[in-house]
Design a protein around this motif. Structure first.
Motif, PDB file in Angstrom:
ATOM      1  N   SER A   1     -59.466  69.998  17.457  1.00 65.58           N
ATOM      2  CA  SER A   1     -58.654  71.112  17.953  1.00 65.58           C
ATOM      3  C   SER A   1     -57.222  71.023  17.444  1.00 65.58           C
ATOM      4  CB  SER A   1     -58.676  71.116  19.485  1.00 65.58           C
ATOM      5  OG  SER A   1     -57.804  72.103  19.998  1.00 65.58           O
ATOM      6  N   PHE A   2     -56.652  69.813  17.483  1.00 65.56           N
ATOM      7  CA  PHE A   2     -55.288  69.659  16.972  1.00 65.56           C
ATOM      8  C   PHE A   2     -55.226  69.988  15.480  1.00 65.56           C
ATOM      9  CE2 PHE A   2     -52.308  66.964  14.631  1.00 65.56           C
ATOM     10  CZ  PHE A   2     -51.107  67.440  15.154  1.00 65.56           C
ATOM     11  N   LEU A   3     -56.221  69.526  14.739  1.00 63.53           N
ATOM     12  CA  LEU A   3     -56.216  69.770  13.295  1.00 63.53           C
ATOM     13  C   LEU A   3     -56.273  71.262  13.002  1.00 63.53           C
ATOM     14  CD1 LEU A   3     -56.058  67.706  11.015  1.00 63.53           C
ATOM     15  CD2 LEU A   3     -58.505  68.008  10.656  1.00 63.53           C
ATOM     16  N   HIS A   4     -57.081  71.999  13.743  1.00 62.24           N
ATOM     17  CA  HIS A   4     -57.149  73.441  13.545  1.00 62.24           C
ATOM     18  C   HIS A   4     -55.807  74.106  13.858  1.00 62.24           C
ATOM     19  CE1 HIS A   4     -61.769  73.165  14.311  1.00 62.24           C
ATOM     20  NE2 HIS A   4     -61.463  72.919  13.052  1.00 62.24           N
ATOM     21  N   GLN A   5     -55.179  73.688  14.945  1.00 65.39           N
ATOM     22  CA  GLN A   5     -53.879  74.271  15.288  1.00 65.39           C
ATOM     23  C   GLN A   5     -52.818  73.911  14.252  1.00 65.39           C
ATOM     24  OE1 GLN A   5     -52.649  74.124  19.533  1.00 65.39           O
ATOM     25  NE2 GLN A   5     -54.605  73.100  19.896  1.00 65.39           N
ATOM     26  N   GLU A   6     -52.846  72.674  13.763  1.00 68.56           N
ATOM     27  CA  GLU A   6     -51.864  72.257  12.765  1.00 68.56           C
ATOM     28  C   GLU A   6     -52.005  73.074  11.491  1.00 68.56           C
ATOM     29  OE1 GLU A   6     -50.242  68.014  11.183  1.00 68.56           O
ATOM     30  OE2 GLU A   6     -52.381  68.367  10.960  1.00 68.56           O
ATOM     31  N   TYR A   7     -53.219  73.269  11.029  1.00 67.63           N
ATOM     32  CA  TYR A   7     -53.427  74.041   9.813  1.00 67.63           C
ATOM     33  C   TYR A   7     -53.090  75.508  10.028  1.00 67.63           C
ATOM     34  CZ  TYR A   7     -55.772  69.961   7.824  1.00 67.63           C
ATOM     35  OH  TYR A   7     -56.059  68.709   7.343  1.00 67.63           O
ATOM     36  N   THR A   8     -53.279  75.996  11.252  1.00 67.76           N
ATOM     37  CA  THR A   8     -52.883  77.381  11.550  1.00 67.76           C
ATOM     38  C   THR A   8     -51.371  77.539  11.446  1.00 67.76           C
ATOM     39  OG1 THR A   8     -54.794  77.634  13.025  1.00 67.76           O
ATOM     40  CG2 THR A   8     -52.974  79.201  13.278  1.00 67.76           C
ATOM     41  N   TRP A   9     -50.635  76.545  11.947  1.00 67.17           N
ATOM     42  CA  TRP A   9     -49.176  76.584  11.837  1.00 67.17           C
ATOM     43  C   TRP A   9     -48.725  76.430  10.383  1.00 67.17           C
ATOM     44  CZ3 TRP A   9     -45.210  75.229  15.904  1.00 67.17           C
ATOM     45  CH2 TRP A   9     -45.640  75.601  17.186  1.00 67.17           C
ATOM     46  N   LEU A  10     -49.465  75.674   9.593  1.00 64.03           N
ATOM     47  CA  LEU A  10     -49.075  75.436   8.202  1.00 64.03           C
ATOM     48  C   LEU A  10     -49.361  76.631   7.301  1.00 64.03           C
ATOM     49  CD1 LEU A  10     -50.132  71.747   7.412  1.00 64.03           C
ATOM     50  CD2 LEU A  10     -47.836  72.687   7.602  1.00 64.03           C
ATOM     51  N   ALA A  11     -50.303  77.470   7.678  1.00 64.89           N
ATOM     52  CA  ALA A  11     -50.721  78.567   6.808  1.00 64.89           C
ATOM     53  C   ALA A  11     -49.560  79.489   6.413  1.00 64.89           C
ATOM     54  CB  ALA A  11     -51.843  79.357   7.480  1.00 64.89           C
ATOM     55  N   PRO A  12     -48.706  79.956   7.352  1.00 62.09           N
ATOM     56  CA  PRO A  12     -47.576  80.801   6.920  1.00 62.09           C
ATOM     57  C   PRO A  12     -46.604  80.069   5.998  1.00 62.09           C
ATOM     58  CG  PRO A  12     -47.929  80.982   9.298  1.00 62.09           C
ATOM     59  CD  PRO A  12     -48.760  79.834   8.815  1.00 62.09           C
ATOM     60  N   PHE A  13     -46.371  78.793   6.279  1.00 62.63           N
ATOM     61  CA  PHE A  13     -45.475  78.014   5.422  1.00 62.63           C
ATOM     62  C   PHE A  13     -46.024  77.909   4.003  1.00 62.63           C
ATOM     63  CE2 PHE A  13     -44.629  73.779   3.666  1.00 62.63           C
ATOM     64  CZ  PHE A  13     -43.258  73.830   3.539  1.00 62.63           C
ATOM     65  N   VAL A  14     -47.300  77.608   3.881  1.00 65.91           N
ATOM     66  CA  VAL A  14     -47.933  77.515   2.560  1.00 65.91           C
ATOM     67  C   VAL A  14     -47.890  78.858   1.851  1.00 65.91           C
ATOM     68  CG1 VAL A  14     -50.131  77.095   1.377  1.00 65.91           C
ATOM     69  CG2 VAL A  14     -49.386  75.560   3.208  1.00 65.91           C
ATOM     70  N   PHE A  15     -48.099  79.932   2.600  1.00 70.02           N
ATOM     71  CA  PHE A  15     -48.056  81.271   1.984  1.00 70.02           C
ATOM     72  C   PHE A  15     -46.671  81.580   1.429  1.00 70.02           C
ATOM     73  CE2 PHE A  15     -47.007  85.786   2.513  1.00 70.02           C
ATOM     74  CZ  PHE A  15     -47.912  86.337   1.624  1.00 70.02           C
ATOM     75  N   LEU A  16     -45.615  81.250   2.167  1.00 72.67           N
ATOM     76  CA  LEU A  16     -44.253  81.515   1.697  1.00 72.67           C
ATOM     77  C   LEU A  16     -43.946  80.723   0.432  1.00 72.67           C
ATOM     78  CD1 LEU A  16     -42.265  81.608   5.067  1.00 72.67           C
ATOM     79  CD2 LEU A  16     -42.913  83.547   3.608  1.00 72.67           C
TER      80      LEU A  16
END
Length: 770
Positions: free
Chosen positions: A41-56
């Motif tokens: 669950s933590f890993l999924h949330q972490e990658y969700t938070w990282l997705a906008p950063f990676v996109f930028l």
């Protein structure tokens, strides 16, 4: 790529063998499921938070790099995205393997009192091998695919930057998660309530077990994936200018040989009972691990010798003049082999030095343990002193490696030396990743009520894991600084910089800023852990006060989910600021002061970050093993053994508490910091000018960074205030709920308390009236 597929197939086979092992009792199964679900669950949330950063970042590379007419293929953004995805995949794969293997390791130790430790070692090591071989295989696959599609080394730089970006957040976020839970569990459980390690009575135990996987498996996997990729990228970029296609192919061939040998050396590992019938000691276990690593290093060395000789057999004069140094007209193969051999030797020596300063069988760690007689203060002082001393020999070894490799084959030789150092990563990471698995196995055994001898077996495996982890961190530190130096050279060539005058003010400014950045970054991560740990301690103590039966009644279970939620929220919020610092620093300095100043900044950060990282990692490892030395009953005062629960043990726990964020959060993350900034500078090299012509762009970026930092601080503060309000509401509701649950008891106890007071009041008024 065929070799990469072979490695991934081996990972699937190992994973199938691990899954075929029994999971033990129903209680073990239930505890393992809780850990698995919370970790994923933590890993999924972490990658969700990282997705906008990676996109930028992808958008920035697509517009600023791929859109420039500077001779670069439009590949940086695509390769960056691919590298970020594979880095996240490595973390996910390692997390899944570790959370499935922990329960099976405990069950293997429980299966036999005679062969339990050997079986547990086999399962844990095979689980770690899934991570080690997976990281190497994905690295080779991603780099080969990018080079095959785009046909140049510029795409490799984008791929490496993508892996670095994800690795930084995975390492920082995972480190904050695990150390917040670890510090809270130790101080509130061991020190305040004299609870044992991984006691089911401690509300933070599950969060601590989850943190072992989040920080030491997913975070470490992304970290070493980035290191592995960075070594190949640096060697390929420099090799393309010196030897053409063969220079690019050599690092790929080295890593391919290393992967094949690693597969063979991870097939089996076993250690039986000692001749006197006692379980194997830590030295026995460490010897079994070392045997695999030593055999792999010897086989790789022999294979690489033939590779270098035959690959460059027709190029006898191509190395006659590299980096201004003239060489004899000889086959360059033996010289390059000398660089690779030098990297292997230096890597092994750094590991040995790290083991000396962190192993509980050696004098530095035992000196910290003896300091516990005088309280926590001397423990901290002794540990800091030993940590500072531990930087001397590794730095001298790095100096020898840089100097020797440079005079053998220029800076390309230095880059190839890093490839040699990391060629055994498949085996060394297997021994490193197995540590968190065995640590979780001990927690599951404790919470499931297994016999004490099972915990002794898992503790032995865990102690070995601490030693191999500390050795692996030293190994990673050495490879990080050599890889960063190689990438810095590649950046200078792309930016068309022949030399840098250290007496120029802009260069001095860059060096000073670069030297400062690791300390600011380390402070951010340390303070984040401290803040999260305080929230964890507050929650644990609140539960102890609200429900004291947790400590006495086995049927009363703590609320583990609240502690897991605290670690998760804190890690996600606190990992943002360090990432902003790492990304914006090269851009701001490069645009405001020019590319020469950026070289100075990168040099300052490499030197400062390496020494600070080694000191933090070794100090934390020594504090941790000094605590375990005390727990093993190895220290006595006037004939009295100072074991668990003693004042010496509490002092050692305080030292370990300080060392936890040192060795598992700030120290390892500094490696990624220096490599990420160097790699980002290399990818963005065409944007920077030697003069100050674009200083206004730097000021705009600085303003944007400050706005982003302010937004993050406001967001974190708002989240914190919301949490406090929720806690206050819950604190008011809890007493009401307790009164509603026990109305009859209150009625029964009230007359007993009030009867004697009523008698006193009857006599009181008579005296007053008189």
């Amino acid at each position: 790529m065929a070799c990469a597929f072979l490695g991934l197939a081996t990972v699937c086979i190992y994973m199938k063998l691990v899954m075929a092992e029994p999971r033990g009792t129903d209680q073990m199964h239930e505890t393992a499921n809780i850990i698995h679900e919370a970790a994923m669950s933590f890993l999924h949330q972490e990658y969700t938070w990282l997705a906008p950063f990676v996109f930028l970042l992808w958008l920035f590379l697509y517009i600023a790099i791929d859109g420039q007419d500077n001779g670069w293929e439009p590949a940086a953004s695509v390769s960056f995205l691919f590298g970020a995805i594979l880095s996240a995949t490595c973390g996910y794969m390692g997390m899944h393997a570790a959370t499935e293997g922990n329960c099976r390791t405990a069950a293997a130790c429980y299966s036999s009192k005679e062969e339990g430790m050997s079986r547990g070692l086999q399962v844990a090591f095979r689980t770690g091998a899934c991570m080690g071989l997976g990281v190497v295989s994905f690295g080779i696959f991603g780099l080969s695919l990018c080079y095959a599609i785009f046909g140049n080394t510029n795409a490799l730089g984008g791929f490496g930057f993508g892996s670095s970006a994800v690795a930084l957040f995975a390492r920082v976020g995972g480190g904050i998660y695990t150390k917040a839970a670890d510090v809270g569990a130790d101080l509130c459980g061991k020190v305040d309530k004299d609870l044992g390690e991984d006691s089911p009575k401690n509300p933070a135990t599950i969060a601590d077990c989850v943190g072992d996987n989040v920080g030491d498996v997913a975070g470490m996997g992304a970290d070493l994936f980035e290191s592995y990729v960075g070594a190949v990228v640096a060697a390929a970029v420099l090799g393309a200018t010196e030897f053409g296609t063969k220079g690019v192919a050599l690092p790929f061939y080295i890593m391919m040989i290393g992967l094949i040998v690693s597969i063979a050396c991870t097939v089996h590992i076993k250690i039986g009972m000692r001749p006197d019938g006692t379980p194997p000691s830590l030295d026995d276990l460490l010897g079994a691990m070392r045997l695999n690593v030593i055999v792999s290093a010897i086989v790789i060395t022999v294979c690489v010798l033939f590779l270098c000789v035959f690959l460059f057999e027709q190029d006898a004069d191509i190395i006659s003049d590299i980096d201004g140094i003239s060489y004899d007209q000889l086959n360059p193969g033996p010289r390059l082999f000398g660089c690779i051999l030098l990297g292997l030797i230096v890597g092994v020596l750094i590991g040995m030095v790290t083991e000396y300063f962190t192993s509980h069988t050696k004098e530095p760690t035992q000196s910290i343990g003896r300091a516990t007689e005088f309280g926590p203060g001397p423990v901290v002082i002794q540990g800091l002193g030993m940590g500072m001393l531990s930087t001397v020999v590794p730095l001298l070894l790095i100096v020898c490696a840089v100097l020797g490799a440079y005079y053998l084959a220029g800076f390309y030789g230095t880059a190839v030396a890093v490839c040699g150092m990391l060629s055994t990563l498949g085996v060394t990471m297997s021994t490193d990743a197995y540590g968190p698995v065995s640590d979780n196995a001990g927690g599951i055994a404790e919470m499931s009520g297994l016999p004490s001898w099972v915990r002794e077996y898992t503790d032995g495996l865990d102690a070995l894991g601490n030693t191999t982890a500390a050795t692996g961190k030293g190994f990673a530190n050495g490879s990080a600084v050599l890889s960063a130096l190689s990438l810095l050279t590649a950046f200078a060539r792309v930016a068309d910089i022949d030399s840098v005058n250290l007496l120029r003010p802009v260069v001095v400014i860059g060096v000073l800023i670069g030297s400062l950045l690791p300390y600011v970054f380390g402070a951010m991560t340390m303070l984040s852990v401290n803040k999260a740990a305080q929230e964890m301690m507050h929650e644990v103590r609140r539960q102890f006060l609200a429900n004291p039966a947790i400590l006495t009644d086995p049927d009363q279970k703590p609320d583990y989910n609240r502690c897991v939620a605290i670690s998760c929220k804190s890690a996600l919020k606190e990992m943002l600021l360090p990432g902003v610092l790492a990304i914006f620093s090269p851009l701001v300095v490069g645009f405001i002061f020019g590319s020469h100043s950026l070289v100075g900044m990168l040099m300052g950060s490499i030197a400062s970050g390496y020494l600070l990282g080694v000191k933090m990692s070794n100090t934390g490892g020594a504090w941790d093993n000094a605590k375990k030395w005390i727990e093993a009953g190895s220290f006595s005062i006037n004939g009295v053994v100072q074991g668990k629960g003693s004042d010496c043990h509490k002092a050692a726990v305080c030292g370990d508490t300080v060392g936890d964020p040192f060795k598992d959060t700030s120290g390892p993350a500094l490696n990624i910091l220096i490599k990420l900034m160097t790699r980002f500078a290399f990818v963005c090299a065409p944007l920077f000018d030697k003069a100050w012509d674009f200083w206004w762009v730097g000021l705009i970026l600085l303003a944007a960074a400050m706005i982003l930092v302010a937004a993050v601080i406001m967001f974190v503060s708002q989240e914190g205030s919301d949490d406090e309000e929720q806690e206050q509401v819950e604190a008011k509701e809890e007493p009401k709920a307790e009164e509603e649950d026990k109305p009859e008891e209150a009625k029964v106890e009230e007359p007993k308390v009030e009867e004697p007071k009523a008698e006193e009041e009857e006599e009181g008024p008579k005296d007053v009236e008189v």
